[in-house]
Design a protein around this motif. Structure first.
Motif, PDB file in Angstrom:
ATOM      1  N   TRP A  20       0.812  -1.219   0.000  1.00 32.25           N
ATOM      2  CA  TRP A  20       0.000   0.000   0.000  1.00 32.25           C
ATOM      3  C   TRP A  20       0.850   1.276   0.000  1.00 32.25           C
ATOM      4  O   TRP A  20       0.308   2.367   0.125  1.00 32.25           O
ATOM      5  CB  TRP A  20      -0.937  -0.006   1.208  1.00 32.25           C
ATOM      6  N   GLU A  94      -7.554   5.858   4.262  1.00 31.55           N
ATOM      7  CA  GLU A  94      -7.768   5.588   2.836  1.00 31.55           C
ATOM      8  C   GLU A  94      -7.576   4.107   2.511  1.00 31.55           C
ATOM      9  O   GLU A  94      -8.322   3.539   1.709  1.00 31.55           O
ATOM     10  CB  GLU A  94      -6.817   6.435   1.993  1.00 31.55           C
ATOM     11  N   ALA A  98     -10.507   1.754   1.011  1.00 28.17           N
ATOM     12  CA  ALA A  98     -10.265   1.063  -0.253  1.00 28.17           C
ATOM     13  C   ALA A  98     -10.453  -0.444  -0.095  1.00 28.17           C
ATOM     14  O   ALA A  98     -11.067  -1.092  -0.948  1.00 28.17           O
ATOM     15  CB  ALA A  98      -8.861   1.375  -0.764  1.00 28.17           C
ATOM     16  N   LYS A 101     -14.159  -1.267   0.304  1.00 22.21           N
ATOM     17  CA  LYS A 101     -14.885  -1.142  -0.961  1.00 22.21           C
ATOM     18  C   LYS A 101     -14.580  -2.284  -1.914  1.00 22.21           C
ATOM     19  O   LYS A 101     -15.429  -2.657  -2.731  1.00 22.21           O
ATOM     20  CB  LYS A 101     -14.550   0.192  -1.628  1.00 22.21           C
ATOM     21  N   SER A 102     -13.377  -2.826  -1.844  1.00 27.24           N
ATOM     22  CA  SER A 102     -12.980  -3.861  -2.800  1.00 27.24           C
ATOM     23  C   SER A 102     -13.480  -5.252  -2.427  1.00 27.24           C
ATOM     24  O   SER A 102     -13.394  -6.170  -3.224  1.00 27.24           O
ATOM     25  CB  SER A 102     -11.462  -3.880  -2.958  1.00 27.24           C
TER      26      SER A 102
END
Length: 103
Positions: A20, A94, A98, A101-102
């Motif tokens: 990341w 963040e 992320a 959401k994935s």
């Protein structure tokens, strides 16, 4: 096996931070919750962010390599956004959004 559970935990944490592009300055926000030897040649390492239910499960092999296809688990849906993440550094928040959401 030459790799210890502690070694596997550190390797998994390094892998996640690199994956990341998270600077070492934010390392302390992540925790190694568990590191279990599975069979003779690999560990499952559970990582998280202190105080949050989100978890990463990363396989670390006795070669000190991580499986890039790790598992992320959270009871919080990505559509809930940043509501619970206000006290985290922006990059850590963040990443959690992320990942949420994935999945």
């Amino acid at each position: 096996m030459l790799l210890t559970a502690t070694d596997a935990g550190q390797i998994a944490l390094e892998f996640l931070l690199a994956d990341w592009n998270i600077l070492d300055d934010y390392r302390e926000w992540f925790t190694i919750s568990n590191s279990r030897l599975m069979g003779e040649s690999w560990y499952i390492v559970e990582l998280g962010v202190e105080g949050f239910p989100d978890k990463w499960y990363i396989q670390v092999y006795d070669t000190a390599e991580c499986d890039p296809n790790y598992t992320f688990s959270s009871p919080i849906r990505g559509s809930e956004g940043f509501r619970d993440l206000g006290n985290l550094p922006e990059i850590v928040a963040e990443v959690l959004v992320a990942e949420r959401k994935s999945r």
